[in-house]
Design an enzyme around this catalytic site. Structure first.
Site, PDB file in Angstrom:
ATOM      1  N   PRO A  77       0.837  -1.261  -0.032  1.00 42.26           N
ATOM      2  CA  PRO A  77      -0.068  -0.048  -0.048  1.00 42.26           C
ATOM      3  C   PRO A  77       0.827   1.249  -0.037  1.00 42.26           C
ATOM      4  O   PRO A  77       1.970   1.402   0.740  1.00 42.26           O
ATOM      5  CB  PRO A  77      -0.656   0.000   1.238  1.00 42.26           C
ATOM      6  CG  PRO A  77      -0.932  -1.613   1.480  1.00 42.26           C
ATOM      7  CD  PRO A  77       0.265  -2.129   0.927  1.00 42.26           C
ATOM      8  N   CYS A  78       0.492   2.216  -0.912  1.00 46.04           N
ATOM      9  CA  CYS A  78       1.192   3.352  -0.989  1.00 46.04           C
ATOM     10  C   CYS A  78       0.782   4.695  -0.380  1.00 46.04           C
ATOM     11  O   CYS A  78       1.479   5.621  -0.219  1.00 46.04           O
ATOM     12  CB  CYS A  78       1.503   3.665  -2.373  1.00 46.04           C
ATOM     13  SG  CYS A  78      -0.057   4.110  -3.288  1.00 46.04           S
ATOM     14  N   GLN A  79      -0.365   4.639   0.584  1.00 44.23           N
ATOM     15  CA  GLN A  79      -0.752   5.566   0.847  1.00 44.23           C
ATOM     16  C   GLN A  79       0.250   6.366   1.866  1.00 44.23           C
ATOM     17  O   GLN A  79       0.093   7.474   2.241  1.00 44.23           O
ATOM     18  CB  GLN A  79      -2.230   5.498   1.734  1.00 44.23           C
ATOM     19  CG  GLN A  79      -3.274   5.165   0.655  1.00 44.23           C
ATOM     20  CD  GLN A  79      -3.313   3.499   0.513  1.00 44.23           C
ATOM     21  OE1 GLN A  79      -2.513   3.007   0.774  1.00 44.23           O
ATOM     22  NE2 GLN A  79      -4.607   2.915   0.241  1.00 44.23           N
ATOM     23  N   PHE A  81       3.246   6.652   1.476  1.00 46.55           N
ATOM     24  CA  PHE A  81       4.311   7.397   0.795  1.00 46.55           C
ATOM     25  C   PHE A  81       3.486   8.675   0.034  1.00 46.55           C
ATOM     26  O   PHE A  81       4.228   9.707  -0.316  1.00 46.55           O
ATOM     27  CB  PHE A  81       5.034   6.632  -0.151  1.00 46.55           C
ATOM     28  CG  PHE A  81       5.786   5.519   0.893  1.00 46.55           C
ATOM     29  CD1 PHE A  81       6.714   5.854   1.450  1.00 46.55           C
ATOM     30  CD2 PHE A  81       5.342   4.262   0.493  1.00 46.55           C
ATOM     31  CE1 PHE A  81       7.557   4.696   2.419  1.00 46.55           C
ATOM     32  CE2 PHE A  81       5.869   3.186   1.495  1.00 46.55           C
ATOM     33  CZ  PHE A  81       6.899   3.256   2.222  1.00 46.55           C
TER      34      PHE A  81
END
Length: 360
Positions: A77-79, A81
């Site tokens: 999950p990129c949230q 960054f």
């Protein structure tokens, strides 16, 4: 051991709806998904609907072992960054950022021939990524891999969308990992083949407000033409925005129906209430593409936001890929996905580095 000599087994972690696995499978080079892990229940059901392999629909931390695989794929999950996640509390961001360590745990357990990490470009500028690079040269289980990384634009690989993603690729038993994968479209491609466009993506689609469902069309495929209950004033606003235009056109042409918050903010992003161009790729498709106030999501011609089917086309999902869930859940799956067209290009590049024989 792979079941056939040319089969390359893939394990997809943080799999979402399956954009990465679909792109690898569509490369037609023997890539076969053998397991997926996805905590989002609707996305996990979509993966199960489209791939013939086990799917763990819970936290990756619950698993103490994984299926044997030649290649591990995944987009932690990129949230944590992403600039879009900057309002999250520190504990939440730290928890999301730490999931890439769970990905590496799986790599250490499976010991694949290669692995691919997909994330937002900002990940490759983070302290966590610096730690990953350190581990790749110091960790006994990881230093046998050669690796390369960088930011790829999906439009350079035939996807009708400008979408930049950070890709990290590691491969065993190679002298080096060439980078980037050769572009097939746009100015970086050898053939100078033009970018795929919104017009090409929408070819053959038709939609009216009366067709607004997730049912099955006359061709036996999902419609995915969700409509949005639009107020008359919204329709009037849309009519003032030309192809390629945005909220600034509305401010100039019809200030009397422009939201006050926009009038009081004469500068800022040019994508808000933006209309697409027929002859260009779209902008980045995110999870709320059905809300024009969130980005450049107005149809190039019709006075409405794009439908879920149109968004899926812009993400390069084929029409026979079936999404499971309600309209919000499906939109989230579409917006979060790795475009299969980009994944296919990554798969072809990786395949060129792998021996076609099975796992040692």
């Amino acid at each position: 051991m792979s079941e056939t000599p040319d089969e390359i087994r893939t394990l997809d972690l943080f799999a979402g709806a399956g954009g990465l696995s679909l792109g690898f499978a569509r490369a037609r080079k023997g890539f076969v998904p053998v397991q997926a892990v996805e905590v989002d229940q609707a996305a996990a059901r979509t993966f199960k609907q489209n791939f013939d392999c086990p799917v763990h629909d819970g936290p990756i931390e619950e698993l103490s072992e994984f299926e044997e695989a030649d290649v591990v794929l995944g987009g932690p999950p990129c949230q944590g960054f992403s600039p879009l996640g900057k309002n999250r509390d520190a504990d939440s961001r730290a928890r999301l950022n730490a999931l890439w360590e769970q990905y590496l745990r799986a790599v250490r357990l499976v010991r694949p021939r290669a692995f691919v990490i997909e994330n937002v470009p900002q990940f490759q500028k983070s302290a966590q990524f610096a730690e990953l690079l350190r581990l790749m040269v110091t960790d006994e289980d990881l230093r046998e891999y050669q690796f390369a990384y960088g930011v790829l634009n999906a439009a350079d690989y035939g996807v009708p969308q400008i979408r930049r993603r950070g890709i990290f690729m590691a491969v065993k038993e190679v002298g080096a990992v060439p980078w980037p994968p050769p572009a097939t479209h746009g100015p970086k491609s050898k053939a100078q083949r033009p970018y795929s466009t919104v017009e090409e993506a929408f070819e053959g689609l038709s939609w009216t407000p009366e067709r607004s469902d997730v049912g099955v069309g006359s061709d036996g495929r999902q419609d995915l033409h969700f409509g949005r209950n639009v107020r008359p004033i919204s329709l009037e606003r849309y009519a003032h925005i030309p192809p390629g235009g945005n909220r600034f056109d509305l401010m100039r042409n019809a200030p009397e129906i422009t939201p006050r918050c926009w009038l009081e903010k004469p500068t800022g992003t040019t994508d808000v209430m933006g209309r697409m161009w027929w002859e260009r790729p779209s902008g980045t498709i995110r999870t709320e593409f059905y809300k024009p106030e969130k980005g450049r999501y107005l149809h190039p011609e019709a006075h409405r936001p794009i439908t879920h089917r149109e968004a899926a086309r812009l993400q390069s999902f084929p029409d026979d890929f079936e999404f499971v869930g309600n309209r919000v859940e499906i939109a989230r799956q579409i917006g979060n996905a790795v475009p299969p067209g980009l994944a296919r290009a990554i798969a072809l590049h990786l395949h060129s580095l792998l021996e076609p024989s099975g796992r040692d």
